[in-house]
Design an enzyme around this catalytic site. Structure first.
Site, PDB file in Angstrom:
ATOM      1  N   SER A  86       0.834  -1.208   0.000  1.00 21.55           N
ATOM      2  CA  SER A  86       0.000   0.000   0.000  1.00 21.55           C
ATOM      3  C   SER A  86       0.871   1.262   0.000  1.00 21.55           C
ATOM      4  O   SER A  86       0.499   2.278  -0.590  1.00 21.55           O
ATOM      5  CB  SER A  86      -0.980   0.003   1.173  1.00 21.55           C
ATOM      6  N   ASN A  87       2.037   1.212   0.657  1.00 21.85           N
ATOM      7  CA  ASN A  87       2.923   2.384   0.613  1.00 21.85           C
ATOM      8  C   ASN A  87       3.524   2.579  -0.784  1.00 21.85           C
ATOM      9  O   ASN A  87       3.668   3.708  -1.247  1.00 21.85           O
ATOM     10  CB  ASN A  87       4.023   2.274   1.672  1.00 21.85           C
ATOM     11  N   LEU A 118      16.665  -7.544   6.672  1.00 25.44           N
ATOM     12  CA  LEU A 118      17.746  -6.574   6.836  1.00 25.44           C
ATOM     13  C   LEU A 118      18.400  -6.331   5.471  1.00 25.44           C
ATOM     14  O   LEU A 118      18.613  -7.257   4.703  1.00 25.44           O
ATOM     15  CB  LEU A 118      18.775  -7.152   7.819  1.00 25.44           C
ATOM     16  N   HIS A 151       8.174   3.232   9.310  1.00 25.91           N
ATOM     17  CA  HIS A 151       7.881   2.311  10.414  1.00 25.91           C
ATOM     18  C   HIS A 151       6.553   2.737  11.042  1.00 25.91           C
ATOM     19  O   HIS A 151       6.314   3.926  11.252  1.00 25.91           O
ATOM     20  CB  HIS A 151       9.011   2.376  11.446  1.00 25.91           C
ATOM     21  N   ASP A 204      15.355  -0.362  12.002  1.00 24.62           N
ATOM     22  CA  ASP A 204      14.587   0.750  12.583  1.00 24.62           C
ATOM     23  C   ASP A 204      15.432   1.755  13.363  1.00 24.62           C
ATOM     24  O   ASP A 204      14.979   2.320  14.360  1.00 24.62           O
ATOM     25  CB  ASP A 204      13.461   0.206  13.495  1.00 24.62           C
ATOM     26  N   GLU A 232       0.870   6.983   7.307  1.00 23.98           N
ATOM     27  CA  GLU A 232       2.028   6.539   6.517  1.00 23.98           C
ATOM     28  C   GLU A 232       1.894   7.005   5.075  1.00 23.98           C
ATOM     29  O   GLU A 232       2.841   7.505   4.469  1.00 23.98           O
ATOM     30  CB  GLU A 232       2.140   5.012   6.524  1.00 23.98           C
TER      31      GLU A 232
HETATM   32  C1  GAR Z   1       3.624  -0.735   6.783  1.00 23.76           C
HETATM   33  O1  GAR Z   1       2.739  -0.511   7.851  1.00 23.76           O
HETATM   34  C2  GAR Z   1       5.039  -0.348   7.177  1.00 23.76           C
HETATM   35  O2  GAR Z   1       5.090   0.750   8.050  1.00 23.76           O
HETATM   36  C3  GAR Z   1       5.483  -1.608   7.882  1.00 23.76           C
HETATM   37  O3  GAR Z   1       5.005  -2.647   7.079  1.00 23.76           O
HETATM   38  C4  GAR Z   1       3.760  -2.231   6.496  1.00 23.76           C
HETATM   39  C5  GAR Z   1       3.826  -2.511   5.017  1.00 23.76           C
HETATM   40  O4  GAR Z   1       2.572  -2.268   4.428  1.00 23.76           O
HETATM   41  N1  GAR Z   1       6.918  -1.645   8.050  1.00 23.76           N
HETATM   42  C6  GAR Z   1       7.508  -2.083   9.155  1.00 23.76           C
HETATM   43  O5  GAR Z   1       6.888  -2.553  10.087  1.00 23.76           O
HETATM   44  C7  GAR Z   1       9.029  -1.946   9.166  1.00 23.76           C
HETATM   45  N2  GAR Z   1       9.572  -2.243  10.438  1.00 23.76           N
HETATM   46  P1  GAR Z   1       2.423  -2.063   2.883  1.00 23.76           P
HETATM   47  O6  GAR Z   1       3.069  -3.282   2.213  1.00 23.76           O
HETATM   48  O7  GAR Z   1       0.945  -2.026   2.657  1.00 23.76           O
HETATM   49  O8  GAR Z   1       3.117  -0.783   2.495  1.00 23.76           O
END
Ligand code: GAR
Length: 203
Positions: A13-14, A89, A106, A147, A176
């Site tokens: 989604s990001n 990582l 994050h 992080d 986000e």
């Molecule tokens: C998001 O909430 C991002 O902040 C998190 O994974 C999700 C990915 O969602 N990242 C972490 O937790 C990193 N430590 P997405 O695939 O829908 O963007």
């Protein structure tokens, strides 16, 4: 203009919000590459559907991963990396090749609720279990640890007493999707300066 490589492991989604921000001209960038550690990541299907060159490093050993990632990033002329839900990582060689040119998002207010194993739902579970009344999202520069690295942008959300992991995750995810493109635009405009491991944003 940033020549962006976006690293993903999941639903993406990001990645989609960054893609949308570019289309809407809120972000001066082009997504030139997507890297995933999972062949089956939905984010990868989205990228392929958009015609964005993708690399999967599933099943590769860490030193081999670093080499293929660096070759791919060079071939696509990527000059900036955005981690968007990438759960592995990043190899040290890749971090070293993109000094102050790699950020992560994050789903909590770092330095709280971060570190190895803290991703996705687990973060929100820990937030709710702790009883804090505020959470949020953080964009930070990436170094060799999970992080960690100087914080570029944070935005908070209220934790409600009746929140579930899902309701809190949804509220944080909205934030986000707003702050990641905003933070990337600061780099596109060359407004980010790092002094003594702290970020300064030029006006
Ligand atoms: C998001 O909430 C991002 O902040 C998190 O994974 C999700 C990915 O969602 N990242 C972490 O937790 C990193 N430590 P997405 O695939 O829908 O963007």
């Amino acid at each position: 203009m940033l020549q962006l490589a976006v690293f993903v492991s999941g639903r993406g989604s990001n990645l989609r919000s960054i893609h949308m921000a570019i289309k809407e001209r809120r972000l001066t960038a082009e997504i030139v590459a997507v890297v995933t550690n999972l062949d089956s990541a939905p984010a990868r299907s989205f990228a392929e559907g958009e015609g964005i060159p993708c690399l999967s490093v599933e099943g590769k050993f860490p030193d081999e991963q670093a080499r293929v990632m660096l070759d791919f990033l060079e071939a696509q002329s990527a000059d900036f990396i955005a981690l968007a839900g990438y759960v592995k990582l990043i190899p040290a060689e890749v971090v070293a090749a993109f000094p102050q040119r790699m950020v992560n998002i994050h789903p909590a207010l770092l330095p709280a609720f971060g570190g190895k194993g803290m991703y996705g739902r687990r973060v929100h579970e820990a937030v709710l279990a702790s009883g804090v009344q505020v959470s949020g999202a953080t964009v930070h520069l990436v170094d060799e640890e999970y992080d960690r690295g100087p914080i570029v942008m944070q935005r908070s959300v209220i934790v409600h007493s009746d929140d579930t992991v899902d309701s809190l995750a949804e509220r944080v995810l909205d934030v986000e999707h707003t702050i990641y493109p905003e933070a990337l635009q600061l780099f596109a405009e060359r407004r980010v300066e790092v002094i003594d491991n702290r970020i300064f944003i030029r006006n």
